[in-house]
Design a protein around this motif. Structure first.
Motif, PDB file in Angstrom:
ATOM      1  N   ASP A   1      28.849  47.855 -17.585  1.00 10.78           N
ATOM      2  CA  ASP A   1      27.667  48.364 -18.265  1.00 10.78           C
ATOM      3  C   ASP A   1      27.585  49.881 -18.216  1.00 10.78           C
ATOM      4  O   ASP A   1      26.991  50.497 -19.095  1.00 10.78           O
TER       5      ASP A   1
ATOM      6  N   SER B   1      23.940  56.367 -15.245  1.00 13.47           N
ATOM      7  CA  SER B   1      22.877  55.830 -16.104  1.00 13.47           C
ATOM      8  C   SER B   1      22.395  56.828 -17.138  1.00 13.47           C
ATOM      9  O   SER B   1      21.558  56.497 -17.977  1.00 13.47           O
TER      10      SER B   1
ATOM     11  N   THR C   1      20.908  54.594 -20.042  1.00 13.34           N
ATOM     12  CA  THR C   1      20.854  53.135 -19.873  1.00 13.34           C
ATOM     13  C   THR C   1      19.894  52.701 -18.771  1.00 13.34           C
ATOM     14  O   THR C   1      19.974  51.568 -18.291  1.00 13.34           O
TER      15      THR C   1
ATOM     16  N   ARG D   1      17.141  50.978 -16.923  1.00 11.89           N
ATOM     17  CA  ARG D   1      16.372  49.770 -17.219  1.00 11.89           C
ATOM     18  C   ARG D   1      14.948  49.903 -16.687  1.00 11.89           C
ATOM     19  O   ARG D   1      14.661  50.765 -15.865  1.00 11.89           O
ATOM     20  N   ALA D   2      14.078  49.012 -17.134  1.00 12.32           N
ATOM     21  CA  ALA D   2      12.659  49.104 -16.759  1.00 12.32           C
ATOM     22  C   ALA D   2      12.459  49.072 -15.254  1.00 12.32           C
ATOM     23  O   ALA D   2      11.622  49.804 -14.711  1.00 12.32           O
ATOM     24  N   ASP D   3      13.252  48.230 -14.562  1.00 12.74           N
ATOM     25  CA  ASP D   3      13.071  48.132 -13.115  1.00 12.74           C
ATOM     26  C   ASP D   3      13.663  49.312 -12.358  1.00 12.74           C
ATOM     27  O   ASP D   3      13.518  49.405 -11.138  1.00 12.74           O
ATOM     28  N   GLU D   4      14.320  50.229 -13.066  1.00 12.54           N
ATOM     29  CA  GLU D   4      14.916  51.400 -12.432  1.00 12.54           C
ATOM     30  C   GLU D   4      14.119  52.681 -12.687  1.00 12.54           C
ATOM     31  O   GLU D   4      14.483  53.742 -12.182  1.00 12.54           O
TER      32      GLU D   4
ATOM     33  N   SER E   1      14.019  55.669 -21.484  1.00 12.36           N
ATOM     34  CA  SER E   1      15.455  55.868 -21.657  1.00 12.36           C
ATOM     35  C   SER E   1      15.828  55.511 -23.087  1.00 12.36           C
ATOM     36  O   SER E   1      15.050  54.880 -23.809  1.00 12.36           O
TER      37      SER E   1
ATOM     38  N   LEU F   1      18.041  53.339 -23.910  1.00 17.06           N
ATOM     39  CA  LEU F   1      18.147  51.881 -23.950  1.00 17.06           C
ATOM     40  C   LEU F   1      16.793  51.251 -24.226  1.00 17.06           C
ATOM     41  O   LEU F   1      16.656  50.383 -25.103  1.00 17.06           O
ATOM     42  N   LEU F   2      15.775  51.675 -23.483  1.00 19.27           N
ATOM     43  CA  LEU F   2      14.441  51.091 -23.634  1.00 19.27           C
ATOM     44  C   LEU F   2      13.818  51.452 -24.980  1.00 19.27           C
ATOM     45  O   LEU F   2      12.932  50.751 -25.463  1.00 19.27           O
TER      46      LEU F   2
ATOM     47  N   THR G   1      24.578  53.469 -26.780  1.00 22.61           N
ATOM     48  CA  THR G   1      24.335  54.025 -25.448  1.00 22.61           C
ATOM     49  C   THR G   1      25.645  54.386 -24.743  1.00 22.61           C
ATOM     50  O   THR G   1      25.666  54.545 -23.520  1.00 22.61           O
TER      51      THR G   1
END
Length: 286
Positions: free
Chosen positions: A16, A89, A171, A173-176, A184, A186-187, A193
């Motif tokens: 990823d 990321s 990249t 993520r929501a939990d990061e 980001s 990605l979001l 990406t």
């Protein structure tokens, strides 16, 4: 290189989030007559800005040097705020510019120029509408809300140089997310990406805008920079709260970007003030 280092640098160690291809970036960006004189990618450092400023001050970096880190442990934003993100990321890099053709009083446009270059490149390459929050934030839309996905930091390097640092969440993520207000690419639903083409696009866009600005001796009107920044600035037309040096607070509508790159704010009493430094908060309508 130890076996562990080799494993961590392998393009297959995180499908990823593969590492950047430094050799391919150099082949694509470093050319005779071009701005970029070298591209170095390091696995981790404290701050690419601090490293490149130190090299420039020691006479160990030419104009157009690009330093990229896969991870930063002491990244800084404006007002010495910390910037954290998982390795690979995002895009975390700094460039050294020496705009000798431009009067020093116009160098304040460089962070705004970088914002325009990054936003333009992301629109073309990632298909993400990136807005600019004065003076140096990159905003994307996530779930109908404005989120900060990146920032820009400019620092003097010696008597004739400026180091511009860019941090961009790609990249994440929501939990990061470090804070709920972050975002980001990605979001934001980016079509691409892959960090290699994104970085190439950003640096090519930055070179294009920098060349245009230098050719106009830094004139923001003649180069088209002032109009382009204003067109993409999400701060204009908004009610804002400006937290200024000396603990002074100014409230009003952000109405323009002046010829010095300052944000013009008109208060409820009709007073007009140009702000050159401070923290700007977009005030939500009641």
């Amino acid at each position: 290189m130890t076996p562990r280092d080799a494993a961590e640098n392998s393009r297959w160690s995180d499908l990823d989030r593969p590492p950047l291809n430094a050799a391919a970036l150099r082949r694509a960006l470093v050319r005779e007559g071009g701005l970029w004189s070298g591209v170095e990618v390091v696995r981790s450092t404290g701050s690419t800005n601090s490293d490149l400023v130190a090299r420039a001050n020691a006479g160990e970096a030419d104009e157009g040097a690009v330093l990229v880190a896969e991870a930063q442990t002491a990244a800084r934003g404006r007002l010495d705020r910390r910037w954290t993100a998982p390795a690979r990321s995002g895009l975390f890099f700094s460039v050294l510019l020496r705009p000798a053709e431009v009067p020093m009083e116009r160098w304040g446009w460089l962070p705004l120029l970088t914002g325009v270059a990054v936003a333009t490149a992301l629109s073309r390459t990632a298909g993400v509408d990136t807005a600019l929050k004065w003076p140096n934030d990159l905003l994307v839309t996530v779930g109908g809300e404005e989120r900060k996905a990146g920032g820009i930091l400019a620092e003097r390097a010696g008597a004739d140089g400026v180091v511009i640092g860019v941090g961009l969440n790609v990249t994440l993520r929501a939990d990061e997310l470090p804070v709920p207000q972050a975002g980001s690419l990605l979001l934001a639903g980016a079509a691409n990406t892959d960090r290699d083409p994104l970085l190439r696009a950003v640096l090519r866009s930055l070179e294009e805008w920098y060349d245009r600005w230098r050719a106009a001796s830094g004139d923001p009107t003649a180069s088209g920079l002032q109009a382009t920044y204003a067109a993409g600035c999400a701060t204009l037309g908004r009610q804002v709260r400006a937290e200024l040096p000396g603990d002074r607070v100014l409230r009003g509508e952000a109405t323009a970007i002046d010829g010095d790159g300052r944000l013009v704010i008109v208060t409820a009493e009709g007073e007009r003030e140009a702000v050159g430094a401070g923290d700007i908060v977009h005030v939500r309508p009641e």
